[in-house]
Enzyme design. Structure first.
Site, mmCIF file in Angstrom:
data_model
loop_
_atom_site.group_PDB
_atom_site.id
_atom_site.type_symbol
_atom_site.label_atom_id
_atom_site.label_comp_id
_atom_site.label_asym_id
_atom_site.label_seq_id
_atom_site.Cartn_x
_atom_site.Cartn_y
_atom_site.Cartn_z
ATOM 1 N N ALA A 51 -5.256 0.970 0.783
ATOM 2 C CA ALA A 51 -4.346 1.695 -0.100
ATOM 3 C C ALA A 51 -2.979 1.052 0.094
ATOM 4 C CB ALA A 51 -4.310 3.176 0.258
ATOM 5 N N SER A 52 -2.458 0.413 -0.931
ATOM 6 C CA SER A 52 -1.197 -0.319 -0.810
ATOM 7 C C SER A 52 -0.036 0.631 -0.536
ATOM 8 C CB SER A 52 -0.926 -1.102 -2.095
ATOM 9 O OG SER A 52 -1.970 -2.000 -2.352
ATOM 10 N N ALA A 53 1.043 0.068 0.010
ATOM 11 C CA ALA A 53 2.242 0.863 0.269
ATOM 12 C C ALA A 53 2.751 1.454 -1.046
ATOM 13 C CB ALA A 53 3.321 -0.003 0.903
#
Length: 378
Positions: A95-97
């Site tokens: 889950a990307s920033a």
């Protein structure tokens, strides 16, 4: 702390920037992140990406704090062959920033009613955000190459009440059956932009992707599709994602002892820590895979021919030395190519990332400086 308060806290952590639009931040408030995060994961906290294992059952406070921070959450390693555990260093899905998600969605600027193609479903959170942004009159088609990741994303999306059309496939081919698209959103690193994405988009469509050519950190790229079925655009800022699986660099061939020992007066840190504009210039002019690693007081820099992993160069920085060791395997002088490209960039006046752009045609892609017609680099 309530979910709403946690979301607001995350948004407060995202530094203000033009691309982080109110519509995108409102979508983040409407689509919480936690339904897309597994109970046990590896969090890379803050800009320094400090590793911390998070466990909802054993330590719920830490889990919630990590999920609602501006941090990457690793959800898969080794393409699923390994287990999430302390020290795992080969992340293959995450889950990307939130700040990076906000950047790409801001550059994309999806409007209600549009047709969106997403490359890389991952946890499904961005697909849910896109579904919210285009509304019931729009459609989102999301493609994931990993069947296990796709299956979990489908469960996450169902829990969140989002209904994008999900496909398990290599996203490089797009999905012609559901074209034409108004927006293409890419959540994996790209070295060569597949023309299928341009071909399946209508004139005026926007394609946003992390351009990761193999030298330094990645770059956000925003392309606009033209009536002649080409696409032009500029590099918009920082964006680094895990590489598309079909575009991962090859593994270097092991040293056979037939290489050459050389020296250089150029400090390899000059290349390793170069500015984004220099990285783009070197990537365009050389096409090499260049990585570095800091190891105690040393900096180790590798350059590799991406078409022939038997051709590579290692340069070592050690403090206090007037010259630095170079080891070259193969008949291509990679270190000379990289440094020549760097100093060429210097001779141009050290242009920044925002002065570079790309054109994509059926024949391939080319990077240019300032002007698509006269500033062609590669």
């Amino acid at each position: 702390m309530s979910i709403g308060q946690r979301i607001d806290q995350t948004i407060r952590e995202i530094p203000p920037a033009a691309q982080r639009t109110p519509r995108v931040l409102d979508a983040m408030r409407a689509v919480p992140r936690h339904p897309f995060i597994p109970a046990y994961a590896q969090a890379l906290l803050g800009p320094a990406e400090i590793e911390r294992m998070i466990d909802l059952d054993a330590d719920p406070d830490t889990w919630w704090d990590a999920v609602y921070s501006d941090s990457v959450i690793v959800t898969q390693v080794d393409d699923g062959a390994g287990a999430i555990k302390p020290g795992a260093d080969t992340p293959t899905s995450s889950a990307s920033a939130p700040s990076t998600v906000a950047d790409l969605l801001g550059w994309l600027n999806p409007e209600p009613g549009q047709r969106v193609l997403e490359i890389g479903t991952g946890t499904g959170w961005t697909a849910a955000l896109l579904s919210h942004l285009v509304g019931e009159r729009g459609t989102v088609t999301s493609i994931e190459v990993d069947a296990t990741v796709a299956e979990q994303a489908a469960k996450n999306l169902a829990t969140a009440g989002a209904r994008p059309h999900l496909i398990v496939a290599d996203g490089a081919g797009g999905c012609a059956q559901r074209a034409p698209y108004d927006r293409v959103h890419v959540t994996c690193g790209i070295r060569d932009v597949p023309y299928a994405w341009v071909e399946q988009s209508r004139p005026g469509a926007v394609i946003v992707l992390p351009y990761c050519p193999g030298l330094g950190n990645g770059h956000g790229l925003r392309l606009v599709v033209m009536p002649d079925a080409t696409a032009h655009g500029r590099f918009t800022g920082f964006a680094a994602y895990m590489m598309m699986r079909s575009q991962r660099p090859p593994t270097p061939v092991r040293d056979d002892g037939g290489g050459r020992d050389l020296t250089t007066r150029i400090d390899p840190r000059t290349i390793a820590f170069a500015a984004p504009g220099a990285l783009l210039a070197m990537a365009a002019l050389t096409g090499l895979q260049v990585t570095y690693k800091q190891q105690d007081d040393q900096v180790l820099l590798w350059a590799m021919d991406q078409d022939d992993p038997g051709i590579w160069t290692l340069v070592v920085h050690e403090p206090g030395r007037a010259e630095f060791e170079v080891y070259e395997l193969g008949d291509r002088p990679l270190w000379d190519e990289v440094t020549d490209a760097y100093f060429r960039w210097v001779s141009w006046g050290e242009p920044g990332r925002d002065r570079f752009g790309m054109t994509v045609t059926p024949e391939g892609q080319r990077i240019w400086l300032d002007d698509p017609e006269r500033g062609r680099l590669a």
